[in-house]
Design a protein around this motif. Structure first.
Motif, PDB file in Angstrom:
ATOM      1  N   THR A 185      -9.125   3.788   4.044  1.00 22.04           N
ATOM      2  CA  THR A 185      -8.560   3.134   2.751  1.00 22.04           C
ATOM      3  C   THR A 185      -9.532   3.500   1.669  1.00 22.04           C
ATOM      4  N   PHE A 186      -8.846   3.980   0.367  1.00 20.26           N
ATOM      5  CA  PHE A 186      -9.368   4.150  -0.714  1.00 20.26           C
ATOM      6  C   PHE A 186      -9.134   3.343  -1.798  1.00 20.26           C
ATOM      7  N   THR A 187     -10.331   2.607  -2.376  1.00 21.17           N
ATOM      8  CA  THR A 187      -9.925   1.667  -3.531  1.00 21.17           C
ATOM      9  C   THR A 187     -11.152   2.196  -4.713  1.00 21.17           C
ATOM     10  N   SER A 188     -10.748   1.618  -5.783  1.00 24.47           N
ATOM     11  CA  SER A 188     -11.681   1.831  -6.912  1.00 24.47           C
ATOM     12  C   SER A 188     -12.421   0.602  -7.188  1.00 24.47           C
ATOM     13  N   ASP A 189     -13.775   0.872  -7.230  1.00 23.25           N
ATOM     14  CA  ASP A 189     -14.409  -0.318  -7.714  1.00 23.25           C
ATOM     15  C   ASP A 189     -14.911  -0.374  -9.006  1.00 23.25           C
ATOM     16  N   GLY A 190     -14.293   0.084 -10.021  1.00 21.87           N
ATOM     17  CA  GLY A 190     -14.776   0.345 -11.447  1.00 21.87           C
ATOM     18  C   GLY A 190     -15.595   1.298 -11.850  1.00 21.87           C
ATOM     19  N   GLU A 191     -16.558   1.793 -10.649  1.00 19.92           N
ATOM     20  CA  GLU A 191     -17.481   2.841 -10.995  1.00 19.92           C
ATOM     21  C   GLU A 191     -17.221   3.987 -10.119  1.00 19.92           C
ATOM     22  N   GLY A 192     -16.084   3.888  -9.471  1.00 21.74           N
ATOM     23  CA  GLY A 192     -15.665   5.192  -8.473  1.00 21.74           C
ATOM     24  C   GLY A 192     -14.834   4.676  -7.272  1.00 21.74           C
ATOM     25  N   VAL A 193     -14.603   5.507  -6.437  1.00 15.88           N
ATOM     26  CA  VAL A 193     -13.652   5.400  -5.369  1.00 15.88           C
ATOM     27  C   VAL A 193     -14.316   5.153  -4.185  1.00 15.88           C
ATOM     28  N   ARG A 194     -14.251   4.040  -3.508  1.00 16.40           N
ATOM     29  CA  ARG A 194     -14.890   3.530  -2.132  1.00 16.40           C
ATOM     30  C   ARG A 194     -13.920   3.994  -1.177  1.00 16.40           C
ATOM     31  N   VAL A 195     -14.345   4.244  -0.033  1.00 12.41           N
ATOM     32  CA  VAL A 195     -13.564   4.786   1.036  1.00 12.41           C
ATOM     33  C   VAL A 195     -14.176   3.851   2.206  1.00 12.41           C
ATOM     34  N   MET A 204       0.762  -1.108  -0.122  1.00 16.87           N
ATOM     35  CA  MET A 204       0.087   0.173  -0.024  1.00 16.87           C
ATOM     36  C   MET A 204       0.860   1.249   0.035  1.00 16.87           C
ATOM     37  N   ALA A 205       0.330   2.309  -0.673  1.00 13.03           N
ATOM     38  CA  ALA A 205       1.087   3.705  -0.731  1.00 13.03           C
ATOM     39  C   ALA A 205       1.094   4.325   0.604  1.00 13.03           C
ATOM     40  N   SER A 206       2.090   4.923   0.958  1.00 18.70           N
ATOM     41  CA  SER A 206       1.936   5.901   2.048  1.00 18.70           C
ATOM     42  C   SER A 206       0.926   6.770   1.987  1.00 18.70           C
ATOM     43  N   ALA A 207       0.388   7.245   3.328  1.00 17.01           N
ATOM     44  CA  ALA A 207      -0.837   8.243   3.178  1.00 17.01           C
ATOM     45  C   ALA A 207       0.063   9.175   3.225  1.00 17.01           C
ATOM     46  N   ILE A 215      -4.117   5.596  -5.950  1.00 18.01           N
ATOM     47  CA  ILE A 215      -4.820   4.382  -6.026  1.00 18.01           C
ATOM     48  C   ILE A 215      -4.054   3.552  -6.966  1.00 18.01           C
ATOM     49  N   GLU A 216      -3.752   3.936  -8.161  1.00 20.05           N
ATOM     50  CA  GLU A 216      -3.404   3.256  -9.424  1.00 20.05           C
ATOM     51  C   GLU A 216      -1.915   3.046  -9.138  1.00 20.05           C
ATOM     52  N   ARG A 217      -1.158   4.125  -8.570  1.00 18.56           N
ATOM     53  CA  ARG A 217       0.208   3.916  -8.355  1.00 18.56           C
ATOM     54  C   ARG A 217       0.318   2.948  -7.191  1.00 18.56           C
ATOM     55  N   ALA A 218      -0.576   2.750  -6.162  1.00 16.84           N
ATOM     56  CA  ALA A 218      -0.336   1.740  -4.957  1.00 16.84           C
ATOM     57  C   ALA A 218      -0.988   0.381  -5.550  1.00 16.84           C
ATOM     58  N   ASP A 219      -1.324   0.119  -6.765  1.00 21.58           N
ATOM     59  CA  ASP A 219      -1.614  -1.104  -6.992  1.00 21.58           C
ATOM     60  C   ASP A 219      -3.040  -1.338  -6.448  1.00 21.58           C
TER      61      ASP A 219
END
Length: 179
Positions: free
Chosen positions: A133-143, A1-4, A115-119
């Motif tokens: 934690t922020f992730t992409s679900d394909g339709e947008g960002v989830r926190v 994970m990328a650093s905050a 998110i992209e840089r942090a895989d």
């Protein structure tokens, strides 16, 4: 994970308005309003506005320091139920508000790039100490909080002179209403 920290530092360097108060190049959707003004004028954000004023954050949100606020809608606060109604619940609600504020000016593009840089996911610590934690679900960002509370961020935040407000559909706090 990328650093905050790396996400926060990259976001803090963004200057959405120039010294004359005009939107910077490439930031047509940026208002010259402060975070306080954005929240005060936002739809379904009366509870956040009241808590912001109670906590003395209105002055901070009118200042120069950049913040990003994941503002629970009034509907999200209503879903907390009776344990969070009335004056005795105010301290808990104020503490909850801190869990929705992160330092820095974070646009959707900033978060998506991190998110992209942090895989696939990136973490950021709130002013209250909770890790989001922020992730992409394909339709947008989830926190998501460490306790599993999750909200979909709305597609666009309200961008102002000193920060961004994202209305969220869920209160993002790991809490026990009895404490």
């Amino acid at each position: 994970m990328a650093s905050a920290l790396s996400l926060g530092l990259a976001a803090c360097s963004y200057d959405p308005v120039d010294e004359d108060g005009a939107a910077a190049a490439g930031s047509e959707d940026v208002s010259s309003d402060t975070l306080s003004a954005l929240i005060a004028s936002g739809d379904d954000l009366d509870t956040v506005k009241d808590l912001m004023n109670d906590a003395g954050l209105a002055d901070a949100f009118d200042g120069n320091a950049p913040y990003t606020v994941f503002a629970p809608t009034d509907t999200a606060f209503d879903a907390l139920g009776e344990d969070f109604d009335g004056g005795e619940a105010r301290p808990a609600l104020l503490a909850i508000l801190r869990e929705h504020i992160v330092p820095g000016y974070l646009t959707n593009d900033d978060i998506a790039a991190a998110i992209e840089r942090a895989d696939g996911s990136v973490e950021m610590q709130t002013m209250g100490g909770t890790m989001l934690t922020f992730t992409s679900d394909g339709e947008g960002v989830r926190v998501t909080t460490t306790g599993g509370e999750m909200s979909a961020m709305l597609p666009a935040g309200m961008r102002g002179a000193n920060g961004v407000v994202y209305p969220v559909e869920t209160v993002l706090k790991d809490f026990d209403p009895q404490t």
